[in-house]
Design a protein around this motif. Structure first.
Motif, short mmCIF file in Angstrom:
data_model
loop_
_atom_site.label_atom_id
_atom_site.label_comp_id
_atom_site.label_asym_id
_atom_site.label_seq_id
_atom_site.Cartn_x
_atom_site.Cartn_y
_atom_site.Cartn_z
N ARG A 99 1.06 -1.67 0.07
CA ARG A 99 0.16 0.00 0.06
C ARG A 99 0.83 1.21 0.57
NH1 ARG A 99 -5.45 -1.80 1.31
NH2 ARG A 99 -4.80 -3.52 2.88
N ALA A 100 0.29 2.41 -0.61
CA ALA A 100 1.73 3.45 -1.02
C ALA A 100 0.57 4.58 -0.16
CB ALA A 100 1.01 3.93 -2.10
N PRO A 101 1.42 5.31 0.72
CA PRO A 101 0.78 7.02 1.87
C PRO A 101 0.61 8.00 0.42
CG PRO A 101 2.73 7.02 1.02
CD PRO A 101 2.43 5.53 0.63
N GLY A 102 -0.57 7.32 -0.19
CA GLY A 102 -0.68 8.70 -1.31
C GLY A 102 -1.78 8.33 -2.26
N ASN A 103 -2.17 8.52 -3.27
CA ASN A 103 -3.19 8.84 -4.41
C ASN A 103 -1.76 8.27 -5.54
OD1 ASN A 103 -5.40 9.01 -3.57
ND2 ASN A 103 -5.73 10.78 -3.53
N ALA A 104 -2.10 7.53 -6.38
CA ALA A 104 -0.58 7.12 -7.47
C ALA A 104 -1.13 7.16 -8.81
CB ALA A 104 0.17 6.16 -6.92
N ILE A 105 -0.47 7.68 -10.29
CA ILE A 105 -0.47 7.67 -11.17
C ILE A 105 0.66 5.85 -11.91
CG2 ILE A 105 -1.59 7.58 -13.56
CD1 ILE A 105 -2.88 10.01 -12.03
N LEU A 106 0.72 5.29 -12.01
CA LEU A 106 1.79 4.49 -12.84
C LEU A 106 1.10 4.52 -14.18
CD1 LEU A 106 1.79 0.75 -11.55
CD2 LEU A 106 1.97 1.21 -13.93
N THR A 107 2.36 4.99 -15.13
CA THR A 107 2.10 4.64 -17.30
C THR A 107 2.93 3.97 -17.29
OG1 THR A 107 1.13 6.99 -16.87
CG2 THR A 107 2.17 6.07 -18.74
N ALA A 108 2.57 2.79 -18.22
CA ALA A 108 4.11 1.67 -19.05
C ALA A 108 3.83 2.51 -19.49
CB ALA A 108 2.57 0.99 -19.54
N LEU A 109 5.65 2.38 -19.99
CA LEU A 109 6.52 2.85 -20.82
C LEU A 109 7.26 1.87 -21.79
CD1 LEU A 109 8.81 5.38 -18.95
CD2 LEU A 109 6.55 5.93 -19.94
N GLU A 110 6.94 1.15 -21.56
CA GLU A 110 7.21 -0.28 -22.04
C GLU A 110 7.60 -1.17 -21.89
OE1 GLU A 110 11.74 0.95 -24.57
OE2 GLU A 110 12.44 -0.90 -22.30
N GLY A 111 6.91 -2.11 -22.95
CA GLY A 111 6.03 -3.66 -22.53
C GLY A 111 5.17 -3.67 -21.92
N LYS A 112 4.85 -4.46 -20.53
CA LYS A 112 3.90 -5.24 -20.46
C LYS A 112 3.78 -6.10 -19.15
CE LYS A 112 2.24 -8.98 -22.49
NZ LYS A 112 1.02 -9.64 -23.43
N ALA A 113 2.28 -5.32 -18.55
CA ALA A 113 2.76 -6.20 -16.99
C ALA A 113 1.25 -6.01 -16.52
CB ALA A 113 2.82 -5.17 -15.50
N ILE A 114 1.47 -7.60 -15.32
CA ILE A 114 -0.23 -6.96 -14.92
C ILE A 114 0.07 -6.76 -13.11
CG2 ILE A 114 -1.41 -9.35 -13.31
CD1 ILE A 114 -1.01 -9.09 -16.82
N ILE A 115 -1.43 -5.64 -13.07
CA ILE A 115 -0.99 -5.21 -12.23
C ILE A 115 -2.15 -4.89 -11.32
CG2 ILE A 115 -2.22 -2.68 -11.36
CD1 ILE A 115 0.42 -2.35 -13.27
N GLY A 116 -1.94 -6.42 -10.02
CA GLY A 116 -2.77 -6.56 -9.16
C GLY A 116 -3.14 -5.20 -8.29
N TYR A 117 -5.40 -5.33 -8.45
CA TYR A 117 -5.13 -4.23 -7.82
C TYR A 117 -6.76 -4.11 -6.70
CZ TYR A 117 -6.84 0.73 -5.46
OH TYR A 117 -7.07 2.15 -4.90
#
Length: 217
Positions: free
Chosen positions: A161-179
């Protein structure tokens, strides 16, 4: 944008003959705003008393810097650092979308690899390290962090968990984001928003690079 992958053109689409801005809602202490400009439109140069970062999102356009209006092209995936009290405007022939990040805090640290007025492609600033996850801070203060991460194949971040709001942006490749117990595939050019204290993870699908903008309030 509600905890699913999104693109900037989905949250702030280009409208013919219009310039439109939309606050991201990440936090008041670090205003983050999405701008879209229709083909042939412009925004008159103005300046802030604090440092500003601009992130190229979609389309192509030019930023007009300083009293002489120096034209600087900013493309998708690039960052432009504009110092305080520097006139800055934008214009586009074909349409563009970008993100504006205003660093209101006086005490912040900017990585010296980022040069004022020189657009830089984010994914080229960080390298893959064998069997590892690499981190590179672009800018940080006590209320924000903008960081790049490069995941080698087979690596990832366990749920946290993170202590604030966040935006992640994929720059290259791909990933699985668990939320919060659900998995989402994130591809280059897509973003994902985490709410403060939301349980999330990142699992690279091959090599993967991303940026993370965290606002702490």
């Amino acid at each position: 944008m509600n905890n699913v992958p999104f693109t900037l053109s989905q949250v702030r689409p280009i409208r013919d003959a219009m310039t439109v801005s939309r606050p991201s809602g990440l936090g008041y202490g670090v205003p983050v705003t999405w701008f879209s400009l229709g083909a042939g439109t412009s925004i008159t140069p103005e300046y802030y008393d604090c440092t500003t970062l601009y992130l190229g999102g979609e389309g192509n356009g030019r930023f007009l810097l300083g009293v002489d209006g120096q034209e600087v092209s900013v493309n998708p995936g690039e960052v432009l650092y504009v110092p305080p009290k520097t006139l800055c405007g934008t214009k586009t022939d074909s349409g563009m979308i970008y993100t504006e990040i205003i660093l209101k805090k006086e005490n912040f640290t900017m990585n010296n690899i980022i040069k004022a007025g020189q657009p830089t492609e984010l994914k080229n600033l960080i390298s893959y390290e064998e069997g590892s996850i690499a981190n590179l801070d672009i800018a940080h203060a006590d209320n924000m962090k903008f960081v790049l991460m490069a995941f080698d194949e087979g690596t990832g971040l366990t749920p946290h968990r993170a202590p604030g709001n966040a935006i992640l942006t994929a720059l290259e490749g791909k990933a699985i984001i668990g939320y919060e117990g659900k998995d989402h595939e994130l591809n280059a050019g897509e973003s994902f928003r985490f709410d403060k204290n939301g349980l999330h993870s990142v699992t690279a699908q091959g090599k993967f690079k991303m940026s993370l903008l965290l606002v702490i309030e």
